[in-house]
Design a protein around this motif. Structure first.
Motif, PDB file in Angstrom:
ATOM      1  N   ARG A  33      40.904  36.790  60.353  1.00 14.99           N
ATOM      2  CA  ARG A  33      39.619  37.495  60.390  1.00 14.99           C
ATOM      3  C   ARG A  33      38.484  36.642  59.806  1.00 14.99           C
ATOM      4  NH1 ARG A  33      40.634  41.439  64.043  1.00 14.99           N
ATOM      5  NH2 ARG A  33      42.384  42.758  63.405  1.00 14.99           N
ATOM      6  N   GLU A  34      38.781  35.949  58.739  1.00  9.00           N
ATOM      7  CA  GLU A  34      37.710  35.241  58.020  1.00  9.00           C
ATOM      8  C   GLU A  34      37.507  33.805  58.507  1.00  9.00           C
ATOM      9  OE1 GLU A  34      35.821  36.830  56.318  1.00  9.00           O
ATOM     10  OE2 GLU A  34      36.746  38.289  54.997  1.00  9.00           O
ATOM     11  N   ARG A  35      38.366  33.322  59.407  1.00  2.00           N
ATOM     12  CA  ARG A  35      38.295  31.919  59.821  1.00  2.00           C
ATOM     13  C   ARG A  35      36.883  31.500  60.266  1.00  2.00           C
ATOM     14  NH1 ARG A  35      41.809  27.938  61.543  1.00  2.00           N
ATOM     15  NH2 ARG A  35      43.565  29.363  61.239  1.00  2.00           N
ATOM     16  N   PRO A  36      36.231  32.197  61.211  1.00  2.00           N
ATOM     17  CA  PRO A  36      34.896  31.728  61.625  1.00  2.00           C
ATOM     18  C   PRO A  36      33.880  31.764  60.485  1.00  2.00           C
ATOM     19  CG  PRO A  36      35.401  33.883  62.569  1.00  2.00           C
ATOM     20  CD  PRO A  36      36.656  33.375  61.967  1.00  2.00           C
ATOM     21  N   PHE A  37      34.014  32.710  59.578  1.00  4.76           N
ATOM     22  CA  PHE A  37      33.053  32.813  58.474  1.00  4.76           C
ATOM     23  C   PHE A  37      33.302  31.726  57.429  1.00  4.76           C
ATOM     24  CE2 PHE A  37      33.678  36.962  60.404  1.00  4.76           C
ATOM     25  CZ  PHE A  37      32.369  37.315  60.724  1.00  4.76           C
ATOM     26  N   ILE A  38      34.565  31.373  57.231  1.00  2.00           N
ATOM     27  CA  ILE A  38      34.876  30.242  56.345  1.00  2.00           C
ATOM     28  C   ILE A  38      34.333  28.950  56.947  1.00  2.00           C
ATOM     29  CG2 ILE A  38      36.731  28.897  55.293  1.00  2.00           C
ATOM     30  CD1 ILE A  38      38.411  31.434  55.197  1.00  2.00           C
ATOM     31  N   GLU A  39      34.466  28.818  58.265  1.00  2.00           N
ATOM     32  CA  GLU A  39      33.924  27.629  58.929  1.00  2.00           C
ATOM     33  C   GLU A  39      32.413  27.536  58.751  1.00  2.00           C
ATOM     34  OE1 GLU A  39      35.274  28.146  62.911  1.00  2.00           O
ATOM     35  OE2 GLU A  39      37.248  27.236  62.554  1.00  2.00           O
ATOM     36  N   HIS A  40      31.711  28.677  58.869  1.00  2.28           N
ATOM     37  CA  HIS A  40      30.261  28.687  58.626  1.00  2.28           C
ATOM     38  C   HIS A  40      29.964  28.231  57.202  1.00  2.28           C
ATOM     39  CE1 HIS A  40      30.235  30.624  62.381  1.00  2.28           C
ATOM     40  NE2 HIS A  40      30.239  31.890  61.992  1.00  2.28           N
ATOM     41  N   HIS A  41      30.726  28.768  56.255  1.00  2.39           N
ATOM     42  CA  HIS A  41      30.499  28.453  54.841  1.00  2.39           C
ATOM     43  C   HIS A  41      30.725  26.969  54.562  1.00  2.39           C
ATOM     44  CE1 HIS A  41      30.599  28.677  50.509  1.00  2.39           C
ATOM     45  NE2 HIS A  41      31.865  28.313  50.474  1.00  2.39           N
ATOM     46  N   LEU A  42      31.800  26.415  55.100  1.00  2.86           N
ATOM     47  CA  LEU A  42      32.095  25.001  54.894  1.00  2.86           C
ATOM     48  C   LEU A  42      31.017  24.114  55.513  1.00  2.86           C
ATOM     49  CD1 LEU A  42      35.946  24.931  55.595  1.00  2.86           C
ATOM     50  CD2 LEU A  42      34.829  24.636  53.392  1.00  2.86           C
ATOM     51  N   ALA A  43      30.666  24.413  56.760  1.00  2.75           N
ATOM     52  CA  ALA A  43      29.709  23.567  57.471  1.00  2.75           C
ATOM     53  C   ALA A  43      28.335  23.600  56.811  1.00  2.75           C
ATOM     54  CB  ALA A  43      29.612  24.016  58.933  1.00  2.75           C
ATOM     55  N   PHE A  44      27.871  24.772  56.422  1.00  2.00           N
ATOM     56  CA  PHE A  44      26.520  24.879  55.866  1.00  2.00           C
ATOM     57  C   PHE A  44      26.458  24.371  54.430  1.00  2.00           C
ATOM     58  CE2 PHE A  44      25.616  27.101  59.646  1.00  2.00           C
ATOM     59  CZ  PHE A  44      24.242  27.222  59.761  1.00  2.00           C
ATOM     60  N   THR A  45      27.540  24.496  53.681  1.00  2.17           N
ATOM     61  CA  THR A  45      27.550  23.936  52.331  1.00  2.17           C
ATOM     62  C   THR A  45      27.505  22.418  52.390  1.00  2.17           C
ATOM     63  OG1 THR A  45      28.771  25.835  51.443  1.00  2.17           O
ATOM     64  CG2 THR A  45      28.819  23.803  50.161  1.00  2.17           C
ATOM     65  N   ARG A  46      28.291  21.826  53.265  1.00  4.76           N
ATOM     66  CA  ARG A  46      28.277  20.367  53.408  1.00  4.76           C
ATOM     67  C   ARG A  46      26.911  19.883  53.888  1.00  4.76           C
ATOM     68  NH1 ARG A  46      33.205  17.673  53.856  1.00  4.76           N
ATOM     69  NH2 ARG A  46      32.306  16.253  55.388  1.00  4.76           N
ATOM     70  N   LEU A  47      26.303  20.635  54.786  1.00  8.28           N
ATOM     71  CA  LEU A  47      24.982  20.262  55.291  1.00  8.28           C
ATOM     72  C   LEU A  47      23.929  20.370  54.193  1.00  8.28           C
ATOM     73  CD1 LEU A  47      23.103  19.548  57.663  1.00  8.28           C
ATOM     74  CD2 LEU A  47      22.960  22.002  58.163  1.00  8.28           C
ATOM     75  N   ALA A  48      23.997  21.430  53.384  1.00  7.95           N
ATOM     76  CA  ALA A  48      22.982  21.668  52.365  1.00  7.95           C
ATOM     77  C   ALA A  48      22.973  20.598  51.283  1.00  7.95           C
ATOM     78  CB  ALA A  48      23.201  23.040  51.730  1.00  7.95           C
ATOM     79  N   TYR A  49      24.129  20.051  50.956  1.00  9.05           N
ATOM     80  CA  TYR A  49      24.216  19.029  49.910  1.00  9.05           C
ATOM     81  C   TYR A  49      24.288  17.604  50.472  1.00  9.05           C
ATOM     82  CZ  TYR A  49      24.999  22.896  46.697  1.00  9.05           C
ATOM     83  OH  TYR A  49      24.850  24.041  45.958  1.00  9.05           O
ATOM     84  N   GLY A  50      24.065  17.458  51.762  1.00  7.62           N
ATOM     85  CA  GLY A  50      24.054  16.129  52.362  1.00  7.62           C
ATOM     86  C   GLY A  50      25.425  15.515  52.529  1.00  7.62           C
ATOM     87  N   LEU A  51      26.475  16.323  52.430  1.00  5.51           N
ATOM     88  CA  LEU A  51      27.829  15.782  52.559  1.00  5.51           C
ATOM     89  C   LEU A  51      28.200  15.518  54.008  1.00  5.51           C
ATOM     90  CD1 LEU A  51      29.690  18.076  49.980  1.00  5.51           C
ATOM     91  CD2 LEU A  51      28.587  15.864  49.599  1.00  5.51           C
ATOM     92  N   ASP A  52      27.438  16.071  54.946  1.00  5.17           N
ATOM     93  CA  ASP A  52      27.732  15.842  56.364  1.00  5.17           C
ATOM     94  C   ASP A  52      27.451  14.398  56.767  1.00  5.17           C
ATOM     95  OD1 ASP A  52      24.981  16.538  55.847  1.00  5.17           O
ATOM     96  OD2 ASP A  52      24.666  16.457  58.009  1.00  5.17           O
ATOM     97  N   ALA A  53      26.679  13.675  55.932  1.00  2.99           N
ATOM     98  CA  ALA A  53      26.345  12.282  56.250  1.00  2.99           C
ATOM     99  C   ALA A  53      27.395  11.293  55.754  1.00  2.99           C
ATOM    100  CB  ALA A  53      24.982  11.931  55.647  1.00  2.99           C
TER     101      ALA A  53
END
Length: 665
Positions: free
Chosen positions: A304-324
């Motif tokens: 149930r929570e998989r897509p929401f966990i994915e949102h959380h992971l992706a946006f947290t990494r993006l917010a702190y510049g970890l996606d780079a």
């Protein structure tokens, strides 16, 4: 006797008031001169005008809402005054009462506007909002909506709801005093005018509650209902979002019924819609989410929570510049040879052996020279030494004012005005005695077998310069520069920093600001004298750019023979959806957007933008034109010393320790 005593107290009160106004105005005018000296007079005006414009606009609106509602109650207020005529002063006519109501409304408006004025930057950012180019996964809105717009709507909504609720209470009190609203047994009787007035106020408050539901719907992206993730969960999206949508519609219906009661109160309709409202709040707002979480989510939580966990992971990494971050495979090769070591000698020669803590003690013991000098910090940097890039450690020699002898006003503010010089040593070399091998040392700074040159070693602006100084005095070479054997070398400040004291008015203003009459009485102050204040680099930067967060580790740089301070600055916000907030930073989005440079001699300040793609810095650039410069404008001699910020590195390392994975399992 009583009259004379009263006159004395009044005179004392007037003197205290005048003294307070003088000090306040002195701070304002001296700040204006300070901003002008740095070439940012326009910035001073904006930092002053924005909060006052917001304060006065909000106060005018709030006062108008209160006073307008009270004016509508004029007839009821007259009846209330007639009822209590034995207790009302004779002179209190309607004309006088209207002035009293106007004064009270303005006062309440000013008091209510203060929280909005404190959030003027939030409003200013709303008017200069820029897109992020990233949409949230649930509503499809650009992230700029949550960073710039949603906080503004929340602020406006909360302020209007509060002031209208206060106005409604005041209106209701007037009608109760005038007996325009009465309870007779279990029934409420209202006159026609008060009934319509109160119905309109109630309808507006209900509409504001409907808006609150709508804003709360977007607020689900900042939900803390889960112990695992930050942001909307399965239950938030499939249950609480439904509840908020239903409550939004029901509250609109309730407001419509209130307005439909213009001629006659429709008690049954109000009771029916009110019952639906309460049932929806309980069943959809509490019972249904708890049941869905317990019987649907928990048995299949990962699914149930998989897509929401994915949102959380992706946006947290993006917010702190970890996606780079780029991951590279590091192959360990234990085949170490002398040829391999010789091939990478430039790396081994710069492998740091010194820890800054024992090195700081060594610097203090070997190079303090006098007890009133100190090294507040040791920095790591790289310099071209004799044609080779070397990693070095360095520290500037600042003045510890608490250690100077005979701490008179003249000594503290006219003679001991600055620190002097720096020391530098390689990170990987020691003497046979186990001491650092200095590349730069002594007073004046003397290079040892290297091509480093220091032409301007004085430090008028630093980390320990927390007091004002007066330079360019009547006596030539009045300032203490540095010790030389048993004698002292003296100097006169020849920089461009400071505010000129070329008039009695300026001397008086600074005397009021710093609460010392010495600035008026000293014979050393002439028309060419300058006063240097806000010399602490952190205070200096925070005064110019209070909307930025500055790194806790400013570092000194020797460039073109001069000393500079480089301080990393960050744009931050708590409004990035789905990104986990960091407790110490009080933010869930961070960008190292700016490198600030302060001249240690002249005090000039430059803000260079190194992340022009950051929407927050673009908003600030629109809000404060002329404050920021492009990174390309930074001199190459300083660009060679730009580094990755220490605070940001630690923050990203902490976040990465948990968010290095992108697998929701």
């Amino acid at each position: 006797m009583a009259t004379a005593r009263r006159v004395i107290w009044i005179a004392l009160g007037v003197l205290v008031l005048l003294a307070g106004l003088t000090v306040a105005s002195a701070h304002l005018v001296t700040d204006w001169w300070w901003f002008q000296e740095l070439g940012h007079g326009g910035l001073f005006v904006r930092l002053l005008v924005w909060p006052w414009a917001v304060r006065l606009a909000a106060a005018a609106l709030f006062a108008a809402l209160i006073f307008g509602n009270l004016l509508v109650t004029r007839g009821a207020l007259a009846r209330a005054m007639f009822r209590f005529q034995g207790r009302v002063p004779v002179f209190l006519s309607w004309r006088v009462m209207r002035r009293v109501l106007l004064f009270g409304s303005v006062l309440l408006g000013l008091l209510s506007a203060e929280p909005i004025a404190q959030n003027w930057l939030l409003i200013a950012r709303f008017w200069h909002k820029t897109p992020f180019g990233v949409a949230d996964p649930l509503f499809g809105r650009d992230v700029s909506f949550y960073v710039f717009e949603l906080p503004f709507y929340r602020l406006v909504h909360g302020s209007l709801a509060g002031i209208l609720f206060l106005a409604a209470l005041m209106v209701l009190l007037v009608y109760l005093l005038a007996r325009a609203v009465e309870w007779r047994g279990r029934q409420v009787f209202l006159d026609e005018g008060p009934r319509r007035h109160l119905l309109i106020l109630a309808a507006v408050l209900v509409l504001l509650k409907a808006l609150d539901y709508r804003l709360s719907l977007y607020g689900l992206l900042f939900s803390r209902t889960s112990d695992v993730i930050y942001g909307a969960t399965y239950t938030d999206w499939h249950a609480r979002a439904l509840a908020l949508k239903v409550l939004f519609v029901v509250s609109l219906a309730f407001a419509a019924v209130l307005l439909a009661s213009w001629r006659r109160i429709r008690w049954r309709w109000l009771a029916g819609v009110g019952a639906v409202w309460m049932a929806a709040a309980v069943l959809l707002g509490q019972v249904y989410p708890e049941g869905l979480q317990r019987f649907v989510v928990e048995p299949n939580e990962l699914e149930r929570e998989r897509p929401f966990i994915e949102h959380h992971l992706a946006f947290t990494r993006l917010a702190y510049g970890l996606d780079a971050i780029e991951e590279q495979l590091f192959v360990v090769d234990n085949e170490l040879t002398w040829e391999g070591l010789a091939k990478h000698a430039h790396i081994l020669d710069n492998a740091r052996l010194w820890d800054w803590r024992p090195l700081a003690r060594s610097y203090a013991q070997l190079q303090s020279i006098r007890f009133y000098y100190t090294f507040p910090d040791v920095d790591v940097d790289r310099y071209v030494v004799n044609g080779q890039l070397r990693q070095v450690m360095l520290a500037v020699r600042e003045l510890d004012l608490s250690q100077i002898p005979n701490r008179t006003w003249v000594n503290q503010h006219l003679q001991y005005t600055h620190g002097y010089g720096l020391v530098m040593s390689p990170v990987a070399e020691v003497t046979p005695q186990g001491l650092p091998r200095f590349l730069l040392a002594d007073i004046p700074p003397r290079p040892r077998d290297v091509d480093l040159v220091v032409t301007r070693p004085e430090i008028y602006y630093g980390e320990l310069t927390n007091h004002y100084v007066v330079v360019g005095t009547r006596t030539p070479d009045f300032e203490f520069s540095y010790p030389s054997g048993d004698d002292n070398v003296r100097t006169t400040y020849r920089g461009t920093g400071g505010v000129p004291l070329h008039s009695f008015f300026r001397r008086a203003a600074f005397a009021a600001r710093f609460q010392t009459i010495n600035l008026l009485l000293s014979d050393e102050i002439t028309s060419t004298t300058r006063i240097l204040f806000r010399r602490n680099i952190t205070e200096r930067l925070q005064t110019l750019a209070p909307f930025l967060r500055f790194d806790s580790d400013p570092y000194a740089v020797l460039a073109d023979g001069r000393l500079f301070w480089i301080v990393d600055a960050y744009t931050t916000t708590l409004g990035f959806p789905y990104a986990m907030p960091h407790a110490r930073w009080q933010a869930n989005y961070v960008r190292n957007a700016v490198k600030a440079v302060v001249d240690a001699y002249n005090g000039t300040v430059h803000f260079y933008v190194f992340a022009p793609e950051d929407p927050l810095i673009r908003a600030y650039m629109g809000l404060f034109p002329g404050l920021f410069e492009p990174a390309e404008a930074m001199p190459e001699s300083l660009q060679a010393h730009v580094r990755y910020p220490e605070d940001l590195f630690q923050l990203q390392a902490e976040v990465l320790s948990l968010y290095h994975m992108d697998n929701p399992t």
